[in-house]
Motif scaffolding. Sequence first.
Motif, PDB file in Angstrom:
ATOM      1  N   ALA A  19      47.610  46.089  36.131  1.00 39.12           N
ATOM      2  CA  ALA A  19      47.830  44.892  36.934  1.00 39.12           C
ATOM      3  C   ALA A  19      48.742  43.965  36.159  1.00 39.12           C
ATOM      4  O   ALA A  19      49.064  44.229  35.023  1.00 39.12           O
ATOM      5  CB  ALA A  19      46.500  44.202  37.255  1.00 39.12           C
ATOM      6  N   CYS A  20      49.115  42.868  36.777  1.00 39.32           N
ATOM      7  CA  CYS A  20      50.083  41.980  36.143  1.00 39.32           C
ATOM      8  C   CYS A  20      49.510  41.340  34.891  1.00 39.32           C
ATOM      9  O   CYS A  20      48.510  40.653  34.935  1.00 39.32           O
ATOM     10  CB  CYS A  20      50.494  40.890  37.122  1.00 39.32           C
ATOM     11  N   ALA A  21      50.153  41.555  33.768  1.00 40.24           N
ATOM     12  CA  ALA A  21      49.639  41.057  32.492  1.00 40.24           C
ATOM     13  C   ALA A  21      49.639  39.538  32.445  1.00 40.24           C
ATOM     14  O   ALA A  21      48.860  38.926  31.731  1.00 40.24           O
ATOM     15  CB  ALA A  21      50.472  41.606  31.344  1.00 40.24           C
ATOM     16  N   ALA A  22      50.529  38.905  33.200  1.00 37.36           N
ATOM     17  CA  ALA A  22      50.644  37.455  33.120  1.00 37.36           C
ATOM     18  C   ALA A  22      49.538  36.733  33.880  1.00 37.36           C
ATOM     19  O   ALA A  22      49.283  35.568  33.650  1.00 37.36           O
ATOM     20  CB  ALA A  22      51.998  37.021  33.676  1.00 37.36           C
ATOM     21  N   ASP A 433      48.847  46.185  30.361  1.00 41.51           N
ATOM     22  CA  ASP A 433      48.862  45.153  31.382  1.00 41.51           C
ATOM     23  C   ASP A 433      47.647  44.231  31.291  1.00 41.51           C
ATOM     24  O   ASP A 433      47.689  43.104  31.773  1.00 41.51           O
ATOM     25  CB  ASP A 433      48.933  45.776  32.770  1.00 41.51           C
ATOM     26  N   CYS A 434      46.587  44.702  30.680  1.00 33.71           N
ATOM     27  CA  CYS A 434      45.403  43.853  30.504  1.00 33.71           C
ATOM     28  C   CYS A 434      45.693  42.709  29.538  1.00 33.71           C
ATOM     29  O   CYS A 434      45.039  41.669  29.591  1.00 33.71           O
ATOM     30  CB  CYS A 434      44.233  44.699  30.007  1.00 33.71           C
ATOM     31  N   GLY A 435      46.677  42.896  28.670  1.00 31.71           N
ATOM     32  CA  GLY A 435      47.116  41.805  27.810  1.00 31.71           C
ATOM     33  C   GLY A 435      46.563  41.862  26.401  1.00 31.71           C
ATOM     34  O   GLY A 435      45.675  42.641  26.071  1.00 31.71           O
ATOM     35  N   ARG A 436      47.103  41.008  25.553  1.00 38.55           N
ATOM     36  CA  ARG A 436      46.702  40.978  24.145  1.00 38.55           C
ATOM     37  C   ARG A 436      45.249  40.555  23.971  1.00 38.55           C
ATOM     38  O   ARG A 436      44.591  40.930  23.001  1.00 38.55           O
ATOM     39  CB  ARG A 436      47.612  40.019  23.358  1.00 38.55           C
ATOM     40  N   LEU A 447      40.835  46.601  37.144  1.00 39.96           N
ATOM     41  CA  LEU A 447      40.641  47.841  37.889  1.00 39.96           C
ATOM     42  C   LEU A 447      40.434  47.556  39.368  1.00 39.96           C
ATOM     43  O   LEU A 447      41.054  48.179  40.230  1.00 39.96           O
ATOM     44  CB  LEU A 447      39.412  48.595  37.361  1.00 39.96           C
ATOM     45  N   GLN A 448      39.550  46.631  39.657  1.00 37.00           N
ATOM     46  CA  GLN A 448      39.130  46.425  41.037  1.00 37.00           C
ATOM     47  C   GLN A 448      40.205  45.818  41.925  1.00 37.00           C
ATOM     48  O   GLN A 448      40.113  45.903  43.151  1.00 37.00           O
ATOM     49  CB  GLN A 448      37.887  45.546  41.065  1.00 37.00           C
TER      50      GLN A 448
END
Length: 499
Positions: A19-22, A433-436, A447-448
Amino acid sequence: MSRPRHPLVGLIGLAVITACAAAPAPATLTQNGGTTGGLGGAGTTAGTTSGTLPGGTTGVGAGGTGGSLGAGQGGAGSSGGGQLGSGSTGTGGTTGTGSTGTSGTSGGTAGTPLFTPAEDTIGLTPTSLRICGHAALTYAAAFDTSPDDLGVYWTALNEEKGGVHGRKVSLSFYDDAYDPIKAQKAAEDCIATKPFLMEGGIGFDQIPAVRNVAEQRHTLYLYHTATVKGSAGLKYSFTELPSVERVGEGFAQLAGSKFRGKRIGIVKRLSVNWEPGVTAFKAVAKSYGLNVVPGAEREEKASAGNYSNSIALMKDKNVEVVWIWLNALETGEFIAQMKAQNYHPNVMAFPFNLTTQTLAVQSMNPPLDGVAMYPSYSKGDYSGLFSGYASDMQEFERQYAKYRPNAKLEGPAGDLLFLNWVGQKALGQQLLDCGRDCTRNKFVPLLQNYKKVPTPAACLIDFTVGDRHHGSDRLVFMTSYQRDATHWNWRPTKNCVAP
């Protein structure tokens, strides 16, 4: 003939999502139809921020003082999508408190994130991310491979990209021996290493047993294909591959496209975890008007070895198409015994290169037909429908040439290694994408809310329908073919077939 979309409810981590990391992620899991609002995250200095997802009203954190977090709670929408409100921090005073968002039309019950603070960062350090899984390592020799061949994607990512946001990824597998009791022990051994998540390899019988372990142990579990039956209410388990029931439907779709009017018989595994696929097959076959011959259905125990009675039944019923609902090793034995009796019906079966390479030219008289929840692979062949994901095939071959040069990609394990690699690559993209600051409570809503094709060799993964724990209903139709003078493999005839 098209059919309504199957209402999916639910990998070896064999394809996951991104998904979008931002975007900030919701901190809670869908339960009973909606997603609860969670605690607001840290806001920007001296101000307010807000977040939304379709269906819920945004919770807005009030400007805080004293550097404390504002706590907001988003409404839960009809699609389970309420987003948490974000409190903001300031300086020199009291804690700001966010307002509560208005609930959507069918929001869930308010609650806490799925994982406790102590569970949220298990398997994570600033420099490492731990994954483990269970798989039928017992049978690695039959496929001329080894467990060390399964982690090449992560080796390449660690060496070439520094891992995931600076975290080196480690992967370990525990042998489930293709047995549900042993799979539970393998899962416990895996969980004892305190992984960020646990992956489940191929095995209709093992996965339902391990889903229960994951639920009891509060372990995030990404698994391969299994039944929808038995998964209702499970909070910690997710799959991005079609269910057993959907695969059964897919075989009926294949028969409807190729074998209308022909007499169809069924040879199936004696197992409560396999039977739902047969039930689904029959339902769709009936809607298509297929000729499933009454009485031409026989059960076989696991690893039966001798299939003479089933073959005799198929011959006696004048069956023209045999659907073999058995595993790869059993399927090869069954077909070889049919050929030895000079019986040459059309065959529908799970498509593994082990089967065709074992049968060799016998896999071509007539060519076999297959339905899979994974992409086909034939080393160095980028023609036809392979061309749509040739970039993945070439990257896979480059990485194995560099990091596991002795792995025999042209052999019977090539397609297994590729489907595993595709799943790990998708998971790697998802983790990026989950980010740092990714944690389990950020990973779950990622996920959902995911709907995407994560890499060219994968099909659409869509968790936004059903119970948001099953992420795919797409299948691949294949046929056997002769790749070269000494190799018989499978190639795709239709990719990403919907219901």
